[in-house]
Design an enzyme around this catalytic site. Sequence first.
Site, PDB file in Angstrom:
ATOM      1  N   ASP A  12      31.762  81.867  84.214  1.00  0.00           N
ATOM      2  CA  ASP A  12      32.952  82.421  83.567  1.00  0.00           C
ATOM      3  C   ASP A  12      33.120  83.917  83.829  1.00  0.00           C
ATOM      4  O   ASP A  12      33.618  84.644  82.985  1.00  0.00           O
ATOM      5  CB  ASP A  12      32.929  82.166  82.046  1.00  0.00           C
ATOM      6  CG  ASP A  12      32.773  80.703  81.738  1.00  0.00           C
ATOM      7  OD1 ASP A  12      33.448  79.894  82.386  1.00  0.00           O
ATOM      8  OD2 ASP A  12      31.964  80.355  80.859  1.00  0.00           O
ATOM      9  N   LYS A  15      35.593  84.241  88.491  1.00  0.00           N
ATOM     10  CA  LYS A  15      35.503  84.002  89.944  1.00  0.00           C
ATOM     11  C   LYS A  15      36.797  83.444  90.518  1.00  0.00           C
ATOM     12  O   LYS A  15      37.182  83.791  91.625  1.00  0.00           O
ATOM     13  CB  LYS A  15      34.362  83.019  90.257  1.00  0.00           C
ATOM     14  CG  LYS A  15      32.982  83.581  89.997  1.00  0.00           C
ATOM     15  CD  LYS A  15      31.906  82.576  90.325  1.00  0.00           C
ATOM     16  CE  LYS A  15      31.913  81.370  89.421  1.00  0.00           C
ATOM     17  NZ  LYS A  15      31.618  81.637  88.013  1.00  0.00           N
ATOM     18  N   GLY A  39      35.562  75.541  85.446  1.00  0.00           N
ATOM     19  CA  GLY A  39      36.988  75.662  85.145  1.00  0.00           C
ATOM     20  C   GLY A  39      37.463  77.033  85.561  1.00  0.00           C
ATOM     21  O   GLY A  39      36.891  78.037  85.160  1.00  0.00           O
ATOM     22  N   HIS A  40      38.446  77.076  86.420  1.00  0.00           N
ATOM     23  CA  HIS A  40      38.993  78.352  86.872  1.00  0.00           C
ATOM     24  C   HIS A  40      40.428  78.481  86.396  1.00  0.00           C
ATOM     25  O   HIS A  40      41.232  77.591  86.630  1.00  0.00           O
ATOM     26  CB  HIS A  40      39.024  78.421  88.404  1.00  0.00           C
ATOM     27  CG  HIS A  40      37.679  78.603  89.011  1.00  0.00           C
ATOM     28  ND1 HIS A  40      37.396  78.255  90.305  1.00  0.00           N
ATOM     29  CD2 HIS A  40      36.555  79.111  88.506  1.00  0.00           C
ATOM     30  CE1 HIS A  40      36.138  78.551  90.557  1.00  0.00           C
ATOM     31  NE2 HIS A  40      35.615  79.061  89.474  1.00  0.00           N
ATOM     32  N   GLN A 222      29.851  78.120  88.292  1.00  0.00           N
ATOM     33  CA  GLN A 222      28.869  78.568  87.293  1.00  0.00           C
ATOM     34  C   GLN A 222      28.324  79.955  87.694  1.00  0.00           C
ATOM     35  O   GLN A 222      29.036  80.685  88.354  1.00  0.00           O
ATOM     36  CB  GLN A 222      27.734  77.545  87.117  1.00  0.00           C
ATOM     37  CG  GLN A 222      28.177  76.241  86.453  1.00  0.00           C
ATOM     38  CD  GLN A 222      28.730  75.224  87.426  1.00  0.00           C
ATOM     39  OE1 GLN A 222      28.214  75.041  88.514  1.00  0.00           O
ATOM     40  NE2 GLN A 222      29.790  74.557  87.034  1.00  0.00           N
ATOM     41  N   ALA A 301      34.613  78.300  72.183  1.00  0.00           N
ATOM     42  CA  ALA A 301      34.556  79.758  72.083  1.00  0.00           C
ATOM     43  C   ALA A 301      33.249  80.189  72.740  1.00  0.00           C
ATOM     44  O   ALA A 301      32.190  79.628  72.461  1.00  0.00           O
ATOM     45  CB  ALA A 301      34.570  80.169  70.622  1.00  0.00           C
ATOM     46  N   GLY A 412      42.913  92.538  84.101  1.00  0.00           N
ATOM     47  CA  GLY A 412      43.820  91.599  83.447  1.00  0.00           C
ATOM     48  C   GLY A 412      43.857  90.310  84.231  1.00  0.00           C
ATOM     49  O   GLY A 412      43.362  90.249  85.364  1.00  0.00           O
TER      50      GLY A 412
HETATM   51  P1  IMP Z   1      26.364  71.036  82.554  1.00  0.00           P
HETATM   52  O1  IMP Z   1      26.616  71.769  83.818  1.00  0.00           O
HETATM   53  O2  IMP Z   1      27.566  70.371  81.981  1.00  0.00           O
HETATM   54  O3  IMP Z   1      25.177  70.128  82.648  1.00  0.00           O
HETATM   55  O4  IMP Z   1      25.944  72.123  81.431  1.00  0.00           O
HETATM   56  C1  IMP Z   1      24.729  72.872  81.523  1.00  0.00           C
HETATM   57  C2  IMP Z   1      24.931  74.314  81.054  1.00  0.00           C
HETATM   58  O5  IMP Z   1      25.771  74.983  81.993  1.00  0.00           O
HETATM   59  C3  IMP Z   1      25.648  74.430  79.696  1.00  0.00           C
HETATM   60  O6  IMP Z   1      25.136  75.571  79.019  1.00  0.00           O
HETATM   61  C4  IMP Z   1      27.094  74.656  80.083  1.00  0.00           C
HETATM   62  O7  IMP Z   1      27.822  75.332  79.072  1.00  0.00           O
HETATM   63  C5  IMP Z   1      26.902  75.531  81.323  1.00  0.00           C
HETATM   64  N1  IMP Z   1      28.043  75.453  82.255  1.00  0.00           N
HETATM   65  C6  IMP Z   1      28.360  74.453  83.096  1.00  0.00           C
HETATM   66  N2  IMP Z   1      29.462  74.756  83.809  1.00  0.00           N
HETATM   67  C7  IMP Z   1      29.833  75.978  83.422  1.00  0.00           C
HETATM   68  C8  IMP Z   1      30.896  76.858  83.824  1.00  0.00           C
HETATM   69  O8  IMP Z   1      31.716  76.563  84.712  1.00  0.00           O
HETATM   70  N3  IMP Z   1      30.957  78.047  83.176  1.00  0.00           N
HETATM   71  C9  IMP Z   1      30.037  78.418  82.237  1.00  0.00           C
HETATM   72  N4  IMP Z   1      29.043  77.644  81.840  1.00  0.00           N
HETATM   73  C10 IMP Z   1      28.931  76.428  82.430  1.00  0.00           C
END
Ligand code: IMP
Length: 421
Positions: A12, A15, A39-40, A222, A301, A412
């Site tokens: 987050d 990117k 998620g972008h 990630q 959140a 922004g």
């Molecule tokens: P998983 O990837 O769904 O198995 O989640 C494992 C960990 O990675 C959790 O703490 C999620 O919140 C975190 N996570 C997975 N994808 C994202 C992302 O795109 N952004 C931020 N955290 C992520």
Amino acid sequence: MNTLLVGAQWGDEGKGKIVDVLTEKHDVVFRSQGGNNAGHTVWIGPKKYVLHLVPSGILRPGCICLIGHGTVVDPLSLVEEIKGLHKQGIKTKGRLFISDRAHVVMPYHRVLDKGREAAAKGKKIGTTGRGIGPTYNDKASRVGVRIGDLLNKQKFTVSVKERVQEVNKLAKQNGWETVKAEQVLKDYLSAGKFLSGYITDTAVKVNELVAKRKKIMFEGAQGTLLDIDCGTYPYVTSSNTTSAGLCTGSGLAPNRVGKVVGALKAYTSRVGEGPFPTESQDIADMLHALGREFGATTGRARRCGWLDGVLIRYAAIINGIDEFAITNLDGLDTLKTLKIAVAYRLGNKTLTAPPAAIEDLYACKPVYKTFKGWQSDTTKIRSFRKLPRNAQIYLQAVEKIAGAKIKIVSVGPKREQTFSV
Ligand code: IMP
């Protein structure tokens, strides 16, 4: 030159927006790890686009997008994403390619993901519930199904039936929901038909594109601290999110890639469970009150805190970050004072890199350096020179602590709210 963009924190970092800005200088965008857990959010003019698996390069006309064998693909969600893009007038045929070797996220992977989380009680990871871990688990256990299998009805049917039987047995023992093989086959084979024109060997494709001197941008998903090897294990995702992971996940060899850009938020955020040494409820409350820091995938959140110099320095080293793109600087506009962690205290030791053992990281106390806030609106600023002096000092300190230059600043969510340094 090719560019690898990685998240330097826990994901987050913004990117999607940086990829969108950098895509201008690239012909191809490659997503090579993770799945629709990412998620972008990208804003172009008044239009908002939320992408999960399709690289954000799709929003630039003419840009080619690849989804590599290192990703895990939920075909139903991908079909929805593609149809959503078509509705918004964005063409994907001949521009989007999906690896035949990428593993398929099946409904039983979500059952396992949610079931394990529910059973974990105090040891929850806080996953996105998208079945990512169990899909990579099946891949490593060699019982997975791959995207190419969607085009082979007989093979796919046998594999799915076998796995559904095994997982349903486990589900019944644990009181989890079970999966109906017939429905899964129907839905997935139909998604396979829809996707058939997009499926190819993306490793061969990317090497052909490189041979034609096309410039490739690797869009990491990630962040570094969620990397299965280098992250805050076990509170991590199940893929390699670091720059080297983008090579294995794409099939482009390390000696063919170019520079590494690290996306960095001006503070820190994290979703899910796990240690967060610089976490601050005050920062979280301030950002949430501004409507910021809610996840694009789950709406959760996000937890928030001060910038952690120990972690970003670590990210700079293991990714080989050549330059940083810093985002959300404007999120700090109202603060009187700011802090950056420069080391951790663990018992009577001072650490400059995160410890491996999770219990040690939980016990670490950050050693902070304090900075004066700028307390003015930066959202309309378009050059480093015009930034308030205290913001300049803050950014220069980040460079010194992390050991790499900041080349892009974002103030922004809009495409135009970005400038080069
Ligand atoms: P998983 O990837 O769904 O198995 O989640 C494992 C960990 O990675 C959790 O703490 C999620 O919140 C975190 N996570 C997975 N994808 C994202 C992302 O795109 N952004 C931020 N955290 C992520």
